[in-house]
Design a protein around this motif. Structure first.
Motif, PDB file in Angstrom:
ATOM      1  N   PRO A 150     -18.833   7.327   1.135  1.00  0.00           N
ATOM      2  CA  PRO A 150     -19.719   8.487   1.217  1.00  0.00           C
ATOM      3  C   PRO A 150     -18.952   9.772   1.506  1.00  0.00           C
ATOM      4  CG  PRO A 150     -20.668   6.648   2.391  1.00  0.00           C
ATOM      5  CD  PRO A 150     -19.288   6.231   2.004  1.00  0.00           C
ATOM      6  N   GLY A 151     -19.186  10.781   0.702  1.00  0.00           N
ATOM      7  CA  GLY A 151     -18.553  12.070   0.908  1.00  0.00           C
ATOM      8  C   GLY A 151     -17.109  12.156   0.447  1.00  0.00           C
ATOM      9  N   LYS A 152     -16.626  11.101  -0.205  1.00  0.00           N
ATOM     10  CA  LYS A 152     -15.230  11.107  -0.644  1.00  0.00           C
ATOM     11  C   LYS A 152     -15.128  10.939  -2.152  1.00  0.00           C
ATOM     12  CE  LYS A 152     -13.127   9.423   3.628  1.00  0.00           C
ATOM     13  NZ  LYS A 152     -12.150   8.461   4.207  1.00  0.00           N
ATOM     14  N   GLU A 153     -13.958  11.289  -2.679  1.00  0.00           N
ATOM     15  CA  GLU A 153     -13.689  11.111  -4.095  1.00  0.00           C
ATOM     16  C   GLU A 153     -13.552   9.619  -4.418  1.00  0.00           C
ATOM     17  OE1 GLU A 153     -13.842  14.910  -5.286  1.00  0.00           O
ATOM     18  OE2 GLU A 153     -12.807  13.529  -6.634  1.00  0.00           O
ATOM     19  N   ARG A 154     -13.821   9.291  -5.669  1.00  0.00           N
ATOM     20  CA  ARG A 154     -13.584   7.922  -6.122  1.00  0.00           C
ATOM     21  C   ARG A 154     -12.074   7.676  -6.155  1.00  0.00           C
ATOM     22  NH1 ARG A 154     -17.345   5.437 -10.748  1.00  0.00           N
ATOM     23  NH2 ARG A 154     -18.801   6.401  -9.268  1.00  0.00           N
ATOM     24  N   GLU A 155     -11.669   6.587  -5.525  1.00  0.00           N
ATOM     25  CA  GLU A 155     -10.260   6.301  -5.280  1.00  0.00           C
ATOM     26  C   GLU A 155      -9.782   5.105  -6.087  1.00  0.00           C
ATOM     27  OE1 GLU A 155      -7.600   4.827  -1.391  1.00  0.00           O
ATOM     28  OE2 GLU A 155      -9.783   4.809  -1.331  1.00  0.00           O
ATOM     29  N   PHE A 156      -8.639   5.263  -6.743  1.00  0.00           N
ATOM     30  CA  PHE A 156      -8.038   4.149  -7.468  1.00  0.00           C
ATOM     31  C   PHE A 156      -7.498   3.116  -6.490  1.00  0.00           C
ATOM     32  CE2 PHE A 156      -5.661   1.822 -10.532  1.00  0.00           C
ATOM     33  CZ  PHE A 156      -4.445   1.525  -9.943  1.00  0.00           C
ATOM     34  N   LEU A 157      -7.678   1.840  -6.836  1.00  0.00           N
ATOM     35  CA  LEU A 157      -7.167   0.754  -6.018  1.00  0.00           C
ATOM     36  C   LEU A 157      -6.149  -0.102  -6.754  1.00  0.00           C
ATOM     37  CD1 LEU A 157     -10.533  -0.490  -4.490  1.00  0.00           C
ATOM     38  CD2 LEU A 157      -8.884   1.078  -3.452  1.00  0.00           C
ATOM     39  N   ALA A 158      -6.520  -0.557  -7.946  1.00  0.00           N
ATOM     40  CA  ALA A 158      -5.676  -1.522  -8.646  1.00  0.00           C
ATOM     41  C   ALA A 158      -6.006  -1.491 -10.126  1.00  0.00           C
ATOM     42  CB  ALA A 158      -5.894  -2.932  -8.096  1.00  0.00           C
ATOM     43  N   THR A 176      -3.635  -5.609 -16.654  1.00  0.00           N
ATOM     44  CA  THR A 176      -3.762  -5.715 -18.104  1.00  0.00           C
ATOM     45  C   THR A 176      -4.372  -7.065 -18.472  1.00  0.00           C
ATOM     46  OG1 THR A 176      -1.521  -6.650 -18.291  1.00  0.00           O
ATOM     47  CG2 THR A 176      -1.738  -4.262 -18.500  1.00  0.00           C
ATOM     48  N   TRP A 177      -5.148  -7.063 -19.559  1.00  0.00           N
ATOM     49  CA  TRP A 177      -5.697  -8.323 -20.048  1.00  0.00           C
ATOM     50  C   TRP A 177      -4.577  -9.208 -20.589  1.00  0.00           C
ATOM     51  CZ3 TRP A 177     -10.231 -10.036 -18.752  1.00  0.00           C
ATOM     52  CH2 TRP A 177     -11.274  -9.144 -18.502  1.00  0.00           C
ATOM     53  N   SER A 178      -3.642  -8.609 -21.299  1.00  0.00           N
ATOM     54  CA  SER A 178      -2.531  -9.357 -21.871  1.00  0.00           C
ATOM     55  C   SER A 178      -1.348  -9.338 -20.917  1.00  0.00           C
ATOM     56  CB  SER A 178      -2.129  -8.747 -23.211  1.00  0.00           C
ATOM     57  OG  SER A 178      -1.019  -9.419 -23.751  1.00  0.00           O
ATOM     58  N   GLY A 179      -1.011 -10.433 -20.358  1.00  0.00           N
ATOM     59  CA  GLY A 179       0.134 -10.527 -19.465  1.00  0.00           C
ATOM     60  C   GLY A 179      -0.183 -10.405 -18.002  1.00  0.00           C
ATOM     61  N   GLY A 180      -1.335  -9.839 -17.685  1.00  0.00           N
ATOM     62  CA  GLY A 180      -1.728  -9.745 -16.284  1.00  0.00           C
ATOM     63  C   GLY A 180      -0.850  -8.845 -15.443  1.00  0.00           C
ATOM     64  N   ASN A 181      -0.244  -7.837 -16.057  1.00  0.00           N
ATOM     65  CA  ASN A 181       0.554  -6.894 -15.275  1.00  0.00           C
ATOM     66  C   ASN A 181      -0.356  -6.108 -14.351  1.00  0.00           C
ATOM     67  OD1 ASN A 181       3.002  -7.531 -16.657  1.00  0.00           O
ATOM     68  ND2 ASN A 181       2.271  -6.305 -18.377  1.00  0.00           N
ATOM     69  N   THR A 182       0.130  -5.848 -13.143  1.00  0.00           N
ATOM     70  CA  THR A 182      -0.700  -5.182 -12.141  1.00  0.00           C
ATOM     71  C   THR A 182      -0.024  -3.952 -11.560  1.00  0.00           C
ATOM     72  OG1 THR A 182       0.166  -6.676 -10.452  1.00  0.00           O
ATOM     73  CG2 THR A 182      -1.949  -7.270 -11.450  1.00  0.00           C
ATOM     74  N   PHE A 183      -0.856  -3.106 -10.990  1.00  0.00           N
ATOM     75  CA  PHE A 183      -0.405  -1.872 -10.344  1.00  0.00           C
ATOM     76  C   PHE A 183      -1.391  -1.580  -9.229  1.00  0.00           C
ATOM     77  CE2 PHE A 183       1.404   2.116  -9.648  1.00  0.00           C
ATOM     78  CZ  PHE A 183       0.470   3.135  -9.763  1.00  0.00           C
ATOM     79  N   TYR A 184      -0.877  -1.239  -8.041  1.00  0.00           N
ATOM     80  CA  TYR A 184      -1.740  -1.046  -6.884  1.00  0.00           C
ATOM     81  C   TYR A 184      -1.501   0.303  -6.223  1.00  0.00           C
ATOM     82  CZ  TYR A 184      -2.412  -6.075  -7.250  1.00  0.00           C
ATOM     83  OH  TYR A 184      -2.718  -7.336  -7.705  1.00  0.00           O
ATOM     84  N   ALA A 185      -2.562   0.812  -5.641  1.00  0.00           N
ATOM     85  CA  ALA A 185      -2.423   1.992  -4.801  1.00  0.00           C
ATOM     86  C   ALA A 185      -1.723   1.589  -3.509  1.00  0.00           C
ATOM     87  CB  ALA A 185      -3.801   2.573  -4.483  1.00  0.00           C
ATOM     88  N   ASP A 186      -0.967   2.501  -2.943  1.00  0.00           N
ATOM     89  CA  ASP A 186      -0.244   2.212  -1.703  1.00  0.00           C
ATOM     90  C   ASP A 186      -1.193   1.801  -0.577  1.00  0.00           C
ATOM     91  OD1 ASP A 186       2.321   4.795  -2.111  1.00  0.00           O
ATOM     92  OD2 ASP A 186       2.182   2.751  -2.892  1.00  0.00           O
ATOM     93  N   SER A 187      -2.399   2.347  -0.605  1.00  0.00           N
ATOM     94  CA  SER A 187      -3.351   2.101   0.484  1.00  0.00           C
ATOM     95  C   SER A 187      -3.803   0.649   0.557  1.00  0.00           C
ATOM     96  CB  SER A 187      -4.563   3.015   0.341  1.00  0.00           C
ATOM     97  OG  SER A 187      -5.203   2.802  -0.902  1.00  0.00           O
TER      98      SER A 187
END
Length: 125
Positions: free
Chosen positions: A41-49, A52-63
């Protein structure tokens, strides 16, 4: 028409875990990627993770790095977000999103083409 449906949210105590699911339908998801975001509430939408569908490569927010893990089941067109060691500040509406571009992963909200309706996660004792 692409549809994304999240589930798995709820009330959990601090230190607890939840696993969110996002089922995608309406197209073949063999390329592109999926992202997880949250909005308190009251905050911007924040990226988390992102994953990829192919290979399952991932990337995460530091938080959330080290606490949250994203995975996918291509056969079920489903992505998951395993959330461990939850804290009260993790309380938010959690969204999954689909990105049709096959070029890498993105943390930018604007690069995602489709969004789910969100699921509430509340971390409280």
């Amino acid at each position: 028409q692409v549809q994304l449906v999240e589930s798995g949210g709820g009330l959990v105590q601090p230190g607890g875990s939840l696993r969110l699911s996002c089922v995608a339908s309406g197209r073949t998801f063999s390329s592109g990627s999926m992202g997880w975001f949250r909005q308190a509430p009251g905050k911007e939408r924040e990226f988390l993770a992102a994953i990829t569908w192919s290979g399952g490569n991932t990337f995460y927010a530091d938080s959330v790095k080290g606490r949250f893990t994203s995975s996918r089941d291509n056969a079920k067109n489903t992505v998951y977000l395993q959330m461990n060691s939850l804290k009260p500040e993790d309380t938010a509406v959690y969204y999954c999103a689909a990105r049709t571009s096959s070029f890498g992963l993105s943390y930018s909200r604007g690069s995602y083409n489709y969004w789910g309706q969100g699921t509430q996660v509340t971390v409280s004792s």
